[in-house]
Write an enzyme that holds these catalytic residues in place. Structure first.
Site, PDB file in Angstrom:
ATOM      1  N   GLY A  62     -56.437   6.665 119.686  1.00  0.00           N
ATOM      2  CA  GLY A  62     -55.816   7.427 119.219  1.00  0.00           C
ATOM      3  C   GLY A  62     -55.977   8.754 117.700  1.00  0.00           C
ATOM      4  CB  SER A  63     -53.815  10.837 116.094  1.00  0.00           C
ATOM      5  OG  SER A  63     -52.641  10.082 116.068  1.00  0.00           O
ATOM      6  N   PRO A  64     -55.430   9.374 114.092  1.00  0.00           N
ATOM      7  CG  PRO A  64     -56.993  10.642 112.201  1.00  0.00           C
ATOM      8  CD  PRO A  64     -56.220  10.276 113.659  1.00  0.00           C
ATOM      9  N   GLY A  67     -52.829   5.800 114.137  1.00  0.00           N
ATOM     10  CA  GLY A  67     -53.115   4.806 113.650  1.00  0.00           C
ATOM     11  C   GLY A  67     -53.102   4.004 112.444  1.00  0.00           C
ATOM     12  CD  GLU A  84     -63.094   3.245 120.264  1.00  0.00           C
ATOM     13  OE1 GLU A  84     -62.682   3.885 120.951  1.00  0.00           O
ATOM     14  OE2 GLU A  84     -63.665   2.365 119.959  1.00  0.00           O
ATOM     15  CB  CYS A 118     -62.008  10.733 119.631  1.00  0.00           C
ATOM     16  SG  CYS A 118     -62.987   9.604 120.092  1.00  0.00           S
TER      17      CYS A 118
END
Length: 341
Positions: A62-64, A67, A84, A118
């Site tokens: 997913g997104s930072p 994360g 990831e 991504c």
């Protein structure tokens, strides 16, 4: 990878893609009993509940931003993680690039799934000497694969839509923000809210104050940035968070080599985009903001397992190194240190 490494697993698919989630559910329920693998659906509240559990390992894509939430929750149980994430994966087109090949690969990598991957090329730095030819080639390639008009692009089954209304508004606002701040729309920009449709959009004349230069686009927008000095491009890349992927197009190996050695990214594609994700023998993962750890193939097996050392004594002489530390023992220790060192 988790199953291959001998684990049971809980799978939490995104609530934004219910059809894809149902495919996962059908496969898992046919192949496994619920005590081995279970799919759990739900929104963010369900995810928060799962994250509170003492898993041995959490693998998140997913997104930072999310994360960081996952990593914080995992820390409370000292659970290891593989993340990831994503970020703004830059692409550099050099002065000696095969322009047709570059356009073909960048258009595919960028607009597959409407840019919602991504590792899609986020933006392209193009050398001034080939900038005009590259823009022409990209426009021609978009027309060839998706259609030359928004109507044709809507009609083709090969061009996807934005996943939901919230992200449609987000991507549309990125285009409008760039337009109002002086960017040039080379192609595209048309939208249809009834279908979450956004045409393949090429943008030039971008500046640092625009949102498209500051956040991951994750949509069908491709900023094209002209450059002359490669050093400045590398400095720009290094000034930003480390990307999940970096793509280079040029016939010169030395051109690619200096970019690879002077930047840090999860992976590098030379004269291609996205394909490294499909290679079964390459590690897939990011660096810092773009991810932690790696997966796929052997690397995925290792991510979901622990390499436990087991040593059994049979004919050891280590007891000769035990105290009391006589002169002989000290000499023996020095010999062992020199040999092992």
């Amino acid at each position: 990878s988790a199953i291959a490494a001998g684990n049971s697993a809980i799978i939490k698919p995104s609530e934004m893609t219910p059809n894809a989630a149902q495919v996962v559910i059908d496969i898992v329920e046919e192949a496994f009993t619920p005590d081995l693998v279970k799919v759990i659906e739900g929104d963010a509240a369900v995810s928060q509940e799962l994250l509170s559990l003492p898993f041995d390992h959490i693998f998140f894509t997913g997104s930072p931003a999310i994360g960081k939430v996952v990593m914080e929750a995992a820390a409370k149980n000292l659970t290891s993680v593989t993340l990831e994430l994503g970020g703004k994966s830059p692409t550099i087109v050099g002065p000696n690039a095969n322009i047709k090949k570059a356009a073909r690969n960048i258009v595919w990598g960028k607009f597959a799934n409407n840019g919602q991957t991504c590792i899609a090329p986020d933006h392209v730095y193009v050398h001034r000497d080939v900038s005009g030819a590259f823009k022409t080639a990209v426009q021609a390639e978009i027309g060839r694969v998706y259609g030359k008009t928004p109507e044709a692009q809507k009609a083709t089954p090969d061009y996807c839509r934005i996943v939901n209304e919230r992200h449609f508004d987000r991507v549309r606002n990125l285009i409008e923000d760039a337009r109002t701040k002086g960017a040039s729309i080379l192609q595209g920009g048309q939208t249809d809210a009834s279908q979450n449709f956004i045409a393949p959009t090429l943008i030039s004349e971008v500046s640092d104050d625009m949102q498209i230069t500051q956040e991951e686009l994750f949509g069908p927008i491709l900023p094209i940035i002209e450059y002359v000095d490669l050093d400045k491009v590398i400095d720009k890349i290094n000034a930003n968070p480390k990307p999940l992927a970096l793509y280079i197009f040029d016939k010169s190996k030395s051109f690619a080599h200096q970019i690879i050695t002077r930047t840090s990214s999860g992976a590098v594609g030379v004269n291609l985009t996205v394909v490294h994700f499909l290679h079964p023998n390459l590690p897939f993962g990011g660096v810092n903001n773009s991810g932690i750890g790696a997966a796929h193939g052997e690397y995925g097996f290792k991510a979901f397992s622990h390499e436990k050392a087991v040593l059994e004594e049979k004919h050891s002489i280590t007891h000769m190194l035990f105290p009391p530390y006589t002169g002989f023992v000290r000499r023996l220790i020095n010999i062992v240190v020199r040999v092992l060192g």
